[in-house]
Design a protein around this motif. Sequence first.
Motif, PDB file in Angstrom:
ATOM      1  N   PHE A   4       0.853  -1.173   0.000  1.00  0.00           N
ATOM      2  CA  PHE A   4       0.000   0.000   0.000  1.00  0.00           C
ATOM      3  C   PHE A   4       0.907   1.246   0.000  1.00  0.00           C
ATOM      4  CE2 PHE A   4      -1.797   2.837   3.333  1.00  0.00           C
ATOM      5  CZ  PHE A   4      -2.910   3.279   2.665  1.00  0.00           C
ATOM      6  N   LEU A   5       1.990   1.104   0.771  1.00  0.00           N
ATOM      7  CA  LEU A   5       3.027   2.135   0.816  1.00  0.00           C
ATOM      8  C   LEU A   5       4.372   1.431   0.682  1.00  0.00           C
ATOM      9  CD1 LEU A   5       4.283   4.916   1.541  1.00  0.00           C
ATOM     10  CD2 LEU A   5       3.965   4.315   3.940  1.00  0.00           C
ATOM     11  N   SER A   6       5.181   1.872  -0.270  1.00  0.00           N
ATOM     12  CA  SER A   6       6.497   1.244  -0.474  1.00  0.00           C
ATOM     13  C   SER A   6       7.592   2.282  -0.421  1.00  0.00           C
ATOM     14  CB  SER A   6       6.578   0.587  -1.851  1.00  0.00           C
ATOM     15  OG  SER A   6       5.660  -0.454  -1.928  1.00  0.00           O
ATOM     16  N   LEU A   7       8.635   1.983   0.313  1.00  0.00           N
ATOM     17  CA  LEU A   7       9.822   2.839   0.336  1.00  0.00           C
ATOM     18  C   LEU A   7      10.984   2.025  -0.200  1.00  0.00           C
ATOM     19  CD1 LEU A   7       7.942   3.965   2.746  1.00  0.00           C
ATOM     20  CD2 LEU A   7       9.997   5.130   3.437  1.00  0.00           C
ATOM     21  N   ARG A   8      11.701   2.618  -1.118  1.00  0.00           N
ATOM     22  CA  ARG A   8      12.842   1.929  -1.735  1.00  0.00           C
ATOM     23  C   ARG A   8      14.047   2.855  -1.757  1.00  0.00           C
ATOM     24  NH1 ARG A   8      10.416  -1.687  -1.098  1.00  0.00           N
ATOM     25  NH2 ARG A   8       9.415  -3.194  -2.453  1.00  0.00           N
ATOM     26  N   GLY A   9      15.108   2.409  -1.109  1.00  0.00           N
ATOM     27  CA  GLY A   9      16.374   3.154  -1.157  1.00  0.00           C
ATOM     28  C   GLY A   9      16.237   4.606  -0.731  1.00  0.00           C
ATOM     29  N   VAL A  10      15.424   4.836   0.287  1.00  0.00           N
ATOM     30  CA  VAL A  10      15.200   6.226   0.723  1.00  0.00           C
ATOM     31  C   VAL A  10      16.410   6.748   1.497  1.00  0.00           C
ATOM     32  CG1 VAL A  10      13.814   7.667   2.275  1.00  0.00           C
ATOM     33  CG2 VAL A  10      12.678   6.153   0.644  1.00  0.00           C
ATOM     34  N   ARG A  11      16.874   7.906   1.078  1.00  0.00           N
ATOM     35  CA  ARG A  11      18.063   8.509   1.667  1.00  0.00           C
ATOM     36  C   ARG A  11      17.779   9.982   1.928  1.00  0.00           C
ATOM     37  NH1 ARG A  11      23.943   8.123   1.289  1.00  0.00           N
ATOM     38  NH2 ARG A  11      24.738  10.232   0.965  1.00  0.00           N
ATOM     39  N   LYS A  12      18.175  10.431   3.106  1.00  0.00           N
ATOM     40  CA  LYS A  12      17.930  11.834   3.457  1.00  0.00           C
ATOM     41  C   LYS A  12      19.209  12.458   4.012  1.00  0.00           C
ATOM     42  CE  LYS A  12      16.030  15.683   4.809  1.00  0.00           C
ATOM     43  NZ  LYS A  12      15.403  16.646   3.922  1.00  0.00           N
ATOM     44  N   THR A  13      19.596  13.554   3.425  1.00  0.00           N
ATOM     45  CA  THR A  13      20.768  14.288   3.920  1.00  0.00           C
ATOM     46  C   THR A  13      20.303  15.667   4.369  1.00  0.00           C
ATOM     47  OG1 THR A  13      22.043  13.178   2.193  1.00  0.00           O
ATOM     48  CG2 THR A  13      23.112  15.008   3.307  1.00  0.00           C
ATOM     49  N   TYR A  14      20.636  16.012   5.589  1.00  0.00           N
ATOM     50  CA  TYR A  14      20.373  17.379   6.060  1.00  0.00           C
ATOM     51  C   TYR A  14      21.646  18.184   5.876  1.00  0.00           C
ATOM     52  CZ  TYR A  14      16.127  16.000   8.621  1.00  0.00           C
ATOM     53  OH  TYR A  14      14.876  15.550   8.980  1.00  0.00           O
ATOM     54  N   VAL A  15      21.493  19.434   5.500  1.00  0.00           N
ATOM     55  CA  VAL A  15      22.659  20.320   5.453  1.00  0.00           C
ATOM     56  C   VAL A  15      22.487  21.305   6.603  1.00  0.00           C
ATOM     57  CG1 VAL A  15      23.999  21.920   4.042  1.00  0.00           C
ATOM     58  CG2 VAL A  15      22.766  20.032   2.961  1.00  0.00           C
ATOM     59  N   GLY A  16      23.411  21.240   7.554  1.00  0.00           N
ATOM     60  CA  GLY A  16      23.320  22.075   8.755  1.00  0.00           C
ATOM     61  C   GLY A  16      23.737  23.508   8.477  1.00  0.00           C
ATOM     62  N   ALA A  17      23.669  24.344   9.531  1.00  0.00           N
ATOM     63  CA  ALA A  17      23.946  25.779   9.403  1.00  0.00           C
ATOM     64  C   ALA A  17      25.348  26.025   8.848  1.00  0.00           C
ATOM     65  CB  ALA A  17      23.778  26.456  10.745  1.00  0.00           C
ATOM     66  N   ASN A  18      26.323  25.234   9.298  1.00  0.00           N
ATOM     67  CA  ASN A  18      27.702  25.426   8.823  1.00  0.00           C
ATOM     68  C   ASN A  18      28.014  24.547   7.607  1.00  0.00           C
ATOM     69  OD1 ASN A  18      27.454  23.094  10.179  1.00  0.00           O
ATOM     70  ND2 ASN A  18      29.167  23.398  11.577  1.00  0.00           N
ATOM     71  N   ARG A  19      26.996  24.255   6.860  1.00  0.00           N
ATOM     72  CA  ARG A  19      27.091  23.455   5.624  1.00  0.00           C
ATOM     73  C   ARG A  19      27.533  22.020   5.863  1.00  0.00           C
ATOM     74  NH1 ARG A  19      27.985  26.892   0.381  1.00  0.00           N
ATOM     75  NH2 ARG A  19      26.429  28.452   0.910  1.00  0.00           N
ATOM     76  N   GLN A  20      27.516  21.619   7.121  1.00  0.00           N
ATOM     77  CA  GLN A  20      27.875  20.251   7.438  1.00  0.00           C
ATOM     78  C   GLN A  20      26.729  19.330   7.006  1.00  0.00           C
ATOM     79  OE1 GLN A  20      28.697  19.801  11.565  1.00  0.00           O
ATOM     80  NE2 GLN A  20      29.579  17.767  11.268  1.00  0.00           N
ATOM     81  N   ARG A  21      27.088  18.243   6.353  1.00  0.00           N
ATOM     82  CA  ARG A  21      26.040  17.337   5.874  1.00  0.00           C
ATOM     83  C   ARG A  21      25.834  16.211   6.874  1.00  0.00           C
ATOM     84  NH1 ARG A  21      25.400  18.461   0.458  1.00  0.00           N
ATOM     85  NH2 ARG A  21      24.592  16.460  -0.200  1.00  0.00           N
ATOM     86  N   VAL A  22      24.579  15.950   7.182  1.00  0.00           N
ATOM     87  CA  VAL A  22      24.248  14.843   8.074  1.00  0.00           C
ATOM     88  C   VAL A  22      23.385  13.863   7.283  1.00  0.00           C
ATOM     89  CG1 VAL A  22      23.011  14.172  10.185  1.00  0.00           C
ATOM     90  CG2 VAL A  22      24.218  16.362  10.091  1.00  0.00           C
ATOM     91  N   VAL A  23      23.921  12.660   7.084  1.00  0.00           N
ATOM     92  CA  VAL A  23      23.102  11.646   6.411  1.00  0.00           C
ATOM     93  C   VAL A  23      22.210  11.022   7.483  1.00  0.00           C
ATOM     94  CG1 VAL A  23      23.075   9.548   5.012  1.00  0.00           C
ATOM     95  CG2 VAL A  23      24.930  11.210   4.739  1.00  0.00           C
TER      96      VAL A  23
END
Length: 249
Positions: A4-23
């Motif tokens: 009914f709901l499928s998630l495939r290879g979901v990836r999320k990266t946040y970019v913090g205030a100092n441009r630091q990336r958080v996966v």
Amino acid sequence: MTGFLSLRGVRKTYVGANRQRVVALDGVDIDIAEGEVVALIGPSGCGKSTLLRMIAGLDTDFQGELSWTRQPRPGKDIGFVFQEPALLPWRSVERNVSLGLEAQRDRSAEGRNRVRTLLDLVGLSEFSQSFPKELSGGMRQRAAIARALAYDPQILLMDEPFGALDAITRDRLHDDLLRIWESTRKTIILVTHSVEEATYLADRVAVMSSRPGRIKAVHEVPLSRDRNPTTRQLPRFAEFAGLLRQELE
Ligand code: ADP
């Protein structure tokens, strides 16, 4: 299999205030069937809230695939319940529950009937004209659940909905939720920290790994759907909760 709901290879990266990336999430795969209750557990910061926000359509900035058999209409087909009920203090319980319908200019008799039925379902009929400050914490959370159901959403997303309640109130709300599920058969995704809560309420439990979060195992709860307080005393209950606890460690 797609659900009914499928998630495939979901990836999320946040970019913090100092441009630091958080996966925050990396490679999340899961299929959820209609009418199923799935609990999502995992260490703090593993991306559970992020995942719920994506499913709710509140965050569309991610990679991978999130697909539905029936695409939900924004703000209508998804009910969200947070840890804090966030009711409007100047509105009665009934008018909090009907808030979303009013925003949609739904003044139909059907809408009003649904609100009454929902108040009855969550055990708040007698308090429909009370204000949030006159209610206990458990009653406020019941009102928030009724509000989330007011649109008759196709899925209910719950982010630690019982986390702020005392143990006795929490147990009561668990039974209320089971009853609500019995009569609505809604698909529910429940984020929780409690392995006992996950075991008591869910059909399946998805265990997430720490950051970057992914789903490291999905377990069927080895209990019949028919649950009641004595279910907690079954040896299978403790065994399964123990297995989940071990996986979290
Ligand atoms: P959980 O609900 O499992 O505790 P979250 O989804 O809240 O986890 O967060 C997952 C990770 O993403 C955490 O490391 C958190 O610090 C980070 N994160 C969440 N929101 C933001 C944001 N807006 N900006 C940067 N990082 C974030």
